[in-house]
Design an enzyme around this catalytic site. Structure first.
Site, PDB file in Angstrom:
ATOM      1  CE  LYS A  42      -3.054  -0.833  -0.608  1.00  0.00           C
ATOM      2  NZ  LYS A  42      -4.009  -1.983  -1.916  1.00  0.00           N
ATOM      3  CG  HIS A  97       4.889  -6.670  -0.965  1.00  0.00           C
ATOM      4  ND1 HIS A  97       4.872  -4.720  -1.296  1.00  0.00           N
ATOM      5  CD2 HIS A  97       3.188  -6.945  -1.372  1.00  0.00           C
ATOM      6  CE1 HIS A  97       3.677  -4.568  -2.056  1.00  0.00           C
ATOM      7  NE2 HIS A  97       3.029  -5.902  -2.159  1.00  0.00           N
ATOM      8  CB  SER A 127      -3.706   3.037   1.252  1.00  0.00           C
ATOM      9  OG  SER A 127      -4.133   2.144   0.597  1.00  0.00           O
TER      10      SER A 127
HETATM   11  N1  LIG Z   1      -1.253   6.545 -10.398  1.00  0.00           N
HETATM   12  C1  LIG Z   1      -1.260   6.521  -8.747  1.00  0.00           C
HETATM   13  N2  LIG Z   1      -1.515   8.208  -8.574  1.00  0.00           N
HETATM   14  C2  LIG Z   1      -1.659   7.978  -6.932  1.00  0.00           C
HETATM   15  N3  LIG Z   1      -2.231   6.973  -6.433  1.00  0.00           N
HETATM   16  C3  LIG Z   1      -2.343   5.620  -6.615  1.00  0.00           C
HETATM   17  C4  LIG Z   1      -1.891   5.764  -8.654  1.00  0.00           C
HETATM   18  N4  LIG Z   1      -1.681   3.988  -7.938  1.00  0.00           N
HETATM   19  C5  LIG Z   1      -2.196   3.605  -7.160  1.00  0.00           C
HETATM   20  N5  LIG Z   1      -2.258   4.787  -6.081  1.00  0.00           N
HETATM   21  C6  LIG Z   1      -2.008   4.457  -4.779  1.00  0.00           C
HETATM   22  O1  LIG Z   1      -1.632   3.525  -3.928  1.00  0.00           O
HETATM   23  C7  LIG Z   1      -2.049   2.795  -3.325  1.00  0.00           C
HETATM   24  C8  LIG Z   1      -2.108   0.955  -3.672  1.00  0.00           C
HETATM   25  O2  LIG Z   1      -0.471   0.564  -2.637  1.00  0.00           O
HETATM   26  P1  LIG Z   1      -0.101  -0.154  -3.606  1.00  0.00           P
HETATM   27  O3  LIG Z   1       0.157  -0.624  -4.923  1.00  0.00           O
HETATM   28  O4  LIG Z   1       1.181  -0.590  -3.105  1.00  0.00           O
HETATM   29  O5  LIG Z   1      -0.968  -1.040  -3.087  1.00  0.00           O
HETATM   30  C9  LIG Z   1      -3.538   3.513  -3.451  1.00  0.00           C
HETATM   31  O6  LIG Z   1      -3.791   3.994  -2.348  1.00  0.00           O
HETATM   32  P2  LIG Z   1      -5.069   4.437  -1.405  1.00  0.00           P
HETATM   33  O7  LIG Z   1      -5.978   3.372  -1.047  1.00  0.00           O
HETATM   34  O8  LIG Z   1      -4.859   5.241  -0.593  1.00  0.00           O
HETATM   35  O9  LIG Z   1      -5.514   5.306  -2.341  1.00  0.00           O
HETATM   36  C10 LIG Z   1      -3.803   3.396  -4.867  1.00  0.00           C
HETATM   37  O10 LIG Z   1      -5.033   4.708  -4.958  1.00  0.00           O
HETATM   38  C1  LIG Z   2      -2.881 -10.231  -7.942  1.00  0.00           C
HETATM   39  C2  LIG Z   2      -3.467  -9.747  -6.846  1.00  0.00           C
HETATM   40  C3  LIG Z   2      -3.004  -9.406  -5.146  1.00  0.00           C
HETATM   41  C4  LIG Z   2      -1.751  -8.577  -5.656  1.00  0.00           C
HETATM   42  C5  LIG Z   2      -1.244  -7.998  -4.371  1.00  0.00           C
HETATM   43  C6  LIG Z   2      -2.069  -7.857  -2.782  1.00  0.00           C
HETATM   44  O1  LIG Z   2      -2.030  -7.289  -1.414  1.00  0.00           O
HETATM   45  S1  LIG Z   2      -0.344  -6.872  -1.452  1.00  0.00           S
HETATM   46  O2  LIG Z   2      -0.243  -5.868  -2.247  1.00  0.00           O
HETATM   47  O3  LIG Z   2       0.261  -8.313  -0.987  1.00  0.00           O
HETATM   48  O4  LIG Z   2      -1.002  -6.332   0.427  1.00  0.00           O
HETATM   49  C7  LIG Z   2      -3.293  -8.824  -2.444  1.00  0.00           C
HETATM   50  C8  LIG Z   2      -3.577  -9.536  -4.373  1.00  0.00           C
END
Ligand SMILES: Nc1ncnc2c1ncn2[C@@H]1O[C@H](COP(=O)(O)O)[C@@H](OP(=O)(O)O)[C@H]1O
Ligand SMILES: CCc1ccc(OS(=O)(=O)O)cc1
Length: 284
Positions: A42, A97, A127
């Site tokens: 996240k 991760h 998030s």
């Molecule tokens: N192009 C982009 N611009 C801004 N935030 C982005 C993005 N792509 C992904 N995110 C945000 O990155 C977070 C997901 O992180 P990860 O890819 O590590 O799982 C989410 O945050 P939020 O839940 O705060 O919206 C998502 O909305």
């Molecule tokens: C592609 C499925 C997927 C990817 C990432 C996930 O979670 S996390 O980013 O490892 O927390 C869960 C499912």
């Protein structure tokens, strides 16, 4: 819904994780040409994946619009991801991760390019709560308060944020590691993409750069079904409840954490990060 984590070496994982992480750590051969996205969940992982994938195609969006993100840069810690990585040609692109002590040790003698993305942990909590409550592959929190407590104790997938970031930051200063923050991407996406493409050794012309920038906006990724997680199989995620591209902002924690939670978080943060030099993080 899953009822518990998969525990490996005292760290909770999703149950899609490879059971034998020790064999992965000791046996997987990182290649010098590999491009690896690393993060605590996240933190903006998928944003970096999209950026590096588009730099690779010099801004041509056809790859990111036709192949799901977890096949373009698979997770090394899942059996399916590992299988895909082993079939990739050079330069391979993959994601993880894993905490530093569980990552394949061959990385540390390779010239593979590593991008570690970090985000304000307060926003990571928010998030993570909204995402993890919809995941079927892990233990689900029943409330934000519960998830907040789990996070502070490191009782969330991939363990403690403090250990993860602190562990990987030991690699700072190595020329094949780039540490970048979600906040930096937000503040100046053009300068960030330039920094990443320079790090990867790919000089983009102005048209290519404009195309990369056009396809990595929040809206573009939200509209791209190959990147917005809508194609993740139902066995992993409760789609009725999930918006992967949720808000995409920095500072959302101010809308969610109570004053007491903010104070409790700050106490733990100060204690756990005490050994790190000041000025490392844009959110401090
Ligand atoms: N192009 C982009 N611009 C801004 N935030 C982005 C993005 N792509 C992904 N995110 C945000 O990155 C977070 C997901 O992180 P990860 O890819 O590590 O799982 C989410 O945050 P939020 O839940 O705060 O919206 C998502 O909305
Ligand atoms: C592609 C499925 C997927 C990817 C990432 C996930 O979670 S996390 O980013 O490892 O927390 C869960 C499912």
């Amino acid at each position: 819904m899953a009822t518990d984590y998969l525990w490996i070496e005292g760290i909770p994982f999703h149950w899609t994780t490879i059971r034998d992480l020790r064999s992965l750590r000791d046996g997987f051969l990182v290649r010098d040409q590999d491009v690896i996205t690393l993060s605590y969940p996240k933190s903006g992982t998928n944003w970096i994946k999209e950026i590096t994938n588009l730099i690779h195609t010099r801004g041509d969006p056809s790859w990111v619009q036709s192949v799901v993100s977890w096949e373009r840069s698979p997770w090394i810690e899942t059996p399916e991801g590992l299988e895909l990585i082993e079939k990739q040609g050079d330069p391979r692109s993959y994601t993880s991760h894993l905490p530093v002590h569980l990552f394949p040790t061959s990385l540390f003698t390779s010239k593979a390019k590593v991008i570690y993305i970090m985000r304000n942990p307060r926003d990571v909590i928010v998030s993570g709560y909204h995402f993890h409550k919809t995941l079927k592959i892990t233990k689900n929190p029943s409330s934000f308060e519960e998830y907040f407590e789990w996070f502070l104790r490191g009782n969330v997938p991939f363990g403690s944020w403090f250990d993860h970031v602190g562990g990987w930051l030991q690699m700072r200063g190595k020329e094949n590691f780039l540490f970048i923050s979600y906040e930096e991407l937000h503040q100046d996406i053009r300068a960030s993409v330039e920094k990443i493409s320079r790090f990867l050794g790919t000089e983009l012309n102005p048209e290519e750069m404009d195309s990369v920038l056009q396809h990595v906006t929040f809206q573009a990724m939200k509209d791209n079904k190959m990147s917005n997680f809508s194609l993740v199989p139902d066995i992993h995620i409760d789609h009725s409840n999930m918006r992967f591209m949720r808000k995409g902002i920095a500072g959302d924690w101010k809308n969610q954490l109570t004053v007491a939670q903010t104070e409790a978080f700050d106490r733990v943060y100060r204690e756990k990060m005490a050994g790190l030099p000041p000025g490392l993080f844009p959110w401090d």
